[in-house]
Write an enzyme that holds these catalytic residues in place. Structure first.
Site, PDB file in Angstrom:
ATOM      1  N   CYS A 257      -1.759   8.580   4.514  1.00 22.31           N
ATOM      2  CA  CYS A 257      -1.786   8.300   3.088  1.00 22.31           C
ATOM      3  C   CYS A 257      -3.125   8.723   2.496  1.00 22.31           C
ATOM      4  CB  CYS A 257      -1.537   6.823   2.844  1.00 22.31           C
ATOM      5  SG  CYS A 257      -2.531   5.821   3.927  1.00 22.31           S
TER       6      CYS A 257
ATOM      7  N   GLU B 146       0.883  -1.174   0.000  1.00 22.21           N
ATOM      8  CA  GLU B 146       0.000   0.000   0.000  1.00 22.21           C
ATOM      9  C   GLU B 146       0.909   1.209   0.000  1.00 22.21           C
ATOM     10  OE1 GLU B 146      -3.059  -0.183  -0.689  1.00 22.21           O
ATOM     11  OE2 GLU B 146      -3.122  -2.360  -0.511  1.00 22.21           O
TER      12      GLU B 146
HETATM   13  P1  NAD Z   1       9.111   5.390   2.913  1.00 20.27           P
HETATM   14  O1  NAD Z   1       8.847   4.767   1.597  1.00 20.27           O
HETATM   15  O2  NAD Z   1      10.133   6.459   3.003  1.00 20.27           O
HETATM   16  O3  NAD Z   1       9.555   4.266   3.962  1.00 20.27           O
HETATM   17  C1  NAD Z   1       8.753   3.122   4.189  1.00 20.27           C
HETATM   18  C2  NAD Z   1       9.658   1.985   4.614  1.00 20.27           C
HETATM   19  O4  NAD Z   1      10.473   1.616   3.501  1.00 20.27           O
HETATM   20  C3  NAD Z   1      10.608   2.345   5.747  1.00 20.27           C
HETATM   21  O5  NAD Z   1      10.725   1.249   6.629  1.00 20.27           O
HETATM   22  C4  NAD Z   1      11.913   2.608   5.016  1.00 20.27           C
HETATM   23  O6  NAD Z   1      13.056   2.387   5.819  1.00 20.27           O
HETATM   24  C5  NAD Z   1      11.829   1.584   3.901  1.00 20.27           C
HETATM   25  N1  NAD Z   1      12.658   1.884   2.738  1.00 20.27           N
HETATM   26  C6  NAD Z   1      13.003   3.092   2.256  1.00 20.27           C
HETATM   27  N2  NAD Z   1      13.775   2.945   1.156  1.00 20.27           N
HETATM   28  C7  NAD Z   1      13.892   1.617   0.937  1.00 20.27           C
HETATM   29  C8  NAD Z   1      14.548   0.823  -0.036  1.00 20.27           C
HETATM   30  N3  NAD Z   1      15.242   1.383  -1.039  1.00 20.27           N
HETATM   31  N4  NAD Z   1      14.445  -0.521   0.053  1.00 20.27           N
HETATM   32  C9  NAD Z   1      13.737  -1.103   1.039  1.00 20.27           C
HETATM   33  N5  NAD Z   1      13.093  -0.405   1.997  1.00 20.27           N
HETATM   34  C10 NAD Z   1      13.172   0.937   1.940  1.00 20.27           C
HETATM   35  O7  NAD Z   1       7.695   5.903   3.457  1.00 20.27           O
HETATM   36  P2  NAD Z   1       7.365   6.674   4.803  1.00 20.27           P
HETATM   37  O8  NAD Z   1       7.882   8.081   4.691  1.00 20.27           O
HETATM   38  O9  NAD Z   1       7.717   5.879   6.003  1.00 20.27           O
HETATM   39  O10 NAD Z   1       5.772   6.681   4.728  1.00 20.27           O
HETATM   40  C11 NAD Z   1       5.089   7.588   3.926  1.00 20.27           C
HETATM   41  C12 NAD Z   1       4.600   6.957   2.645  1.00 20.27           C
HETATM   42  O11 NAD Z   1       3.830   5.812   2.953  1.00 20.27           O
HETATM   43  C13 NAD Z   1       3.689   7.869   1.857  1.00 20.27           C
HETATM   44  O12 NAD Z   1       3.984   7.758   0.485  1.00 20.27           O
HETATM   45  C14 NAD Z   1       2.310   7.324   2.158  1.00 20.27           C
HETATM   46  O13 NAD Z   1       1.344   7.618   1.178  1.00 20.27           O
HETATM   47  C15 NAD Z   1       2.580   5.871   2.285  1.00 20.27           C
HETATM   48  N6  NAD Z   1       1.576   5.194   3.068  1.00 20.27           N
HETATM   49  C16 NAD Z   1       0.612   4.496   2.402  1.00 20.27           C
HETATM   50  C17 NAD Z   1      -0.391   3.857   3.105  1.00 20.27           C
HETATM   51  C18 NAD Z   1      -1.470   3.102   2.381  1.00 20.27           C
HETATM   52  O14 NAD Z   1      -2.202   2.366   3.013  1.00 20.27           O
HETATM   53  N7  NAD Z   1      -1.583   3.259   1.076  1.00 20.27           N
HETATM   54  C19 NAD Z   1      -0.417   3.921   4.495  1.00 20.27           C
HETATM   55  C20 NAD Z   1       0.589   4.632   5.146  1.00 20.27           C
HETATM   56  C21 NAD Z   1       1.583   5.264   4.417  1.00 20.27           C
END
Ligand code: NAD
Length: 541
Positions: free
Chosen positions: A327, A293
């Protein structure tokens, strides 16, 4: 196995506590928040039965008070990722063969512990780590997580009970096996409940997990670990690693027993992981399940038959609660010129009463954004809007990171429906409004549908039932969670299963049987009571 089929306790949504002035729970959370803000935690990784401290530590600082250190956590690397996989696979046999009622019982106990003795600590930790006010912490870290834990147990039994038909002379059965291998959960900063659910949902179905939380959520992730331990989750079922996400993920995603990814976070990270999995496809024992998501560019469309005040209230709550870092947060609004003066009046008047600051002061509606990177990004969008010829700042527009990462809730009004803040996910307290000609409602719906690659949440405000019907059809694929006369945020487990389509994710609906189904591999069993003894069918006669 028990000689009975058990019904899990009836689940209902956890009531949200009000935390109004004078109530006991409010004072207890406030006191705990103050205490925790003056303590120092040392947070290890959890691999099998070990608490792993590497000495490679990072400080934990609340976003609203970034010079104050409330703890440190130990970061690992590739070798810890390998150890976590080994620990998970080591726990797999016992866990996957544990009768389901015992697995369910552990998570139901976790729900009751969270509803009771863990509630204040989970809320206070979420207020500190993620800068949520008490109401936002309560609806996320307590209520939503309790609901995930209780309803998932109900959905598990629904899935297990769903059995095939049997013709006379046979008994057909279906069992839902945990996936062969382990699941990798990568979780975002913004919801404590999502972090816990992404690892507990597959674990409930009998899987073992490697969990990599967000660096910005470690402080509340520790409370999740403590909660699951207190509920009796055996060692090795959920293994927690911190560190460089690329280094850790490279190891995890190239393991032959990698069986599934449960991801929530940004779209570009998810796409990168999906490609990596695709490139590694020949390495795996099975096709990994990929559930993600991701981002959104969530909308509110207002038709001229709507009432101005509820629409404006939805803009304020939907865009600014938790600083727009949901989100599902509204970030683009389409308002008809015929209603604009009335909507604008409510926005300007009500926003003047909104307070921003430390979540320890319960009168603050808005707190800090998560970190400096987010602050700088939001500030640059605001600066560009101030200078743009096709945008103006109606409300807010100030920011200050001297003590915490505070971005004033900001309303931009644009004459360009494709202005950058109408199209890109900002993930902060900034909403942009495009005022359209009320005679061009259908053209505007087309713009809403086609402006962004995302399709997570959206809301329509209208009272004309023909319009509600036709607009809903026009927006059929524009979102996965659709609201009529309500803000596009605040989905409740069991009531509005959550997830988006297009670039917003695989839409496997967290908090539903659909999601749990992704973590099992069905096995069909046909047992024949009296097997055939002659190959000849009657037609041969
Ligand atoms: P992010 O993508 O920066 O990080 C999410 C996770 O991914 C973290 O644990 C991070 O360490 C990891 N990560 C980052 N780069 C990575 C890589 N290259 N390889 C593997 N893992 C990696 O997101 P965030 O800032 O924590 O959260 C915000 C985002 O999440 C927004 O885009 C939001 O829309 C989305 N979100 C979506 C939902 C949904 O249900 N659709 C819910 C909550 C948040």
């Amino acid at each position: 196995m028990a000689n009975a089929f058990f019904n899990v306790p009836h689940a209902s949504c956890e009531p949200v506590k009000p935390y109004a002035p004078g109530c006991e729970q409010r004072e207890a959370v406030q006191a705990l928040y103050n205490k925790m803000m003056s303590e120092q935690l040392d947070i290890p990784m959890y691999i099998g039965s070990e608490e792993v401290r590497t000495g490679n530590t990072a400080q934990i600082t609340p976003p609203h008070d970034h010079q104050r250190v409330v703890g440190q956590y130990h970061r690992g690397g590739a070798e810890h990722a390998k150890q976590a996989i080994d620990a998970a696979l080591g726990a797999r046999k016992s866990w996957s063969q544990m009768p389901w009622e015992h697995r369910a019982s552990i998570f139901l106990k976790a729900a009751d512990l969270l509803a009771g003795p863990f509630r204040n600590r989970m809320n206070a930790a979420t207020m500190i780590a993620q800068s949520k006010n008490i109401f936002q912490a309560e609806i996320d870290a307590s209520c939503e997580l309790i609901d995930f834990l209780r309803f998932n147990a109900v959905y598990l039994t629904q899935l297990y009970k769903d059995q095939p038909e049997s013709d006379p002379g046979m008994w057909n059965r279906m069992e839902l096996r945990p996936l062969e291998g382990f699941i990798y959960a990568i979780t975002p900063f913004n919801f404590t409940s999502i972090a816990a659910n992404l690892c507990s949902a597959p674990a409930l179905m009998g899987n073992v997990i490697v969990w990599k939380p967000s660096d910005s959520q470690v402080y509340s992730a520790q409370v999740i670990v403590d909660l699951f331990k207190a509920a009796g989750l055996p060692d090795g079922v959920i293994n927690v690693v911190y560190g460089d996400p690329v280094e850790i993920s490279d190891v995890v995603i190239s393991h032959k027993e990698f069986a599934g990814l449960h991801f929530t976070g940004s779209t570009h990270v998810f796409k990168h992981l999906w490609k990596q999995i695709g490139n590694n496809i020949d390495m795996y024992n099975s096709y990994p399940r990929i559930v993600g998501e991701t981002g959104g560019k969530d909308f509110i469309v207002i038709h001229e038959s709507a009432e101005a005040r509820p629409a404006a209230t939805a803009i304020i709550r939907g865009s600014f609660e938790y600083q727009g870092q949901k989100c599902s947060a509204a970030s683009r609004v389409y308002a008809p010129n015929t209603l604009w003066a009335a909507i604008k009046d409510v926005l300007v008047t009500d926003m003047a009463t909104v307070k921003m600051g430390d979540p320890g002061d319960f009168s603050n509606f808005i707190n800090a954004v998560i970190h400096e990177g987010s602050f700088n990004k939001l500030a640059s969008y605001i600066d560009r809007a101030k200078a743009a010829s096709d945008a103006e700042i109606l409300v807010g527009g100030n920011y200050d990171k001297s003590k915490g990462y505070f971005i004033e809730p900001t309303i931009i009004v644009t004459s360009n429906p494709y202005y950058e803040t109408m199209e890109q996910e900002l993930f902060g307290p900034v909403v942009t409004i495009y005022v359209y000609d009320a005679d061009k409602f259908e053209e505007t719906l087309k713009i809403v549908d086609e402006t962004s690659p995302y399709a997570l949440t959206g809301a329509l405000f209208a009272t004309d039932r023909y319009i509600i019907d036709s607009a809903s059809k026009a927006l059929e694929n524009a979102c996965g969670n659709y609201y009529i006369n309500d803000k596009p945020t605040g989905a409740v487990v069991s009531q509005q299963p959550f997830g988006g389509a297009r670039a917003s994710g695989t839409n496997d609906k967290a908090g539903s049987a659909m999601n749990l189904m992704r973590w099992v591999s069905a096995k069909t069993i046909k047992e024949t009571f009296v097997p055939a003894t002659d190959y000849r069918y009657p037609f041969l006669g």
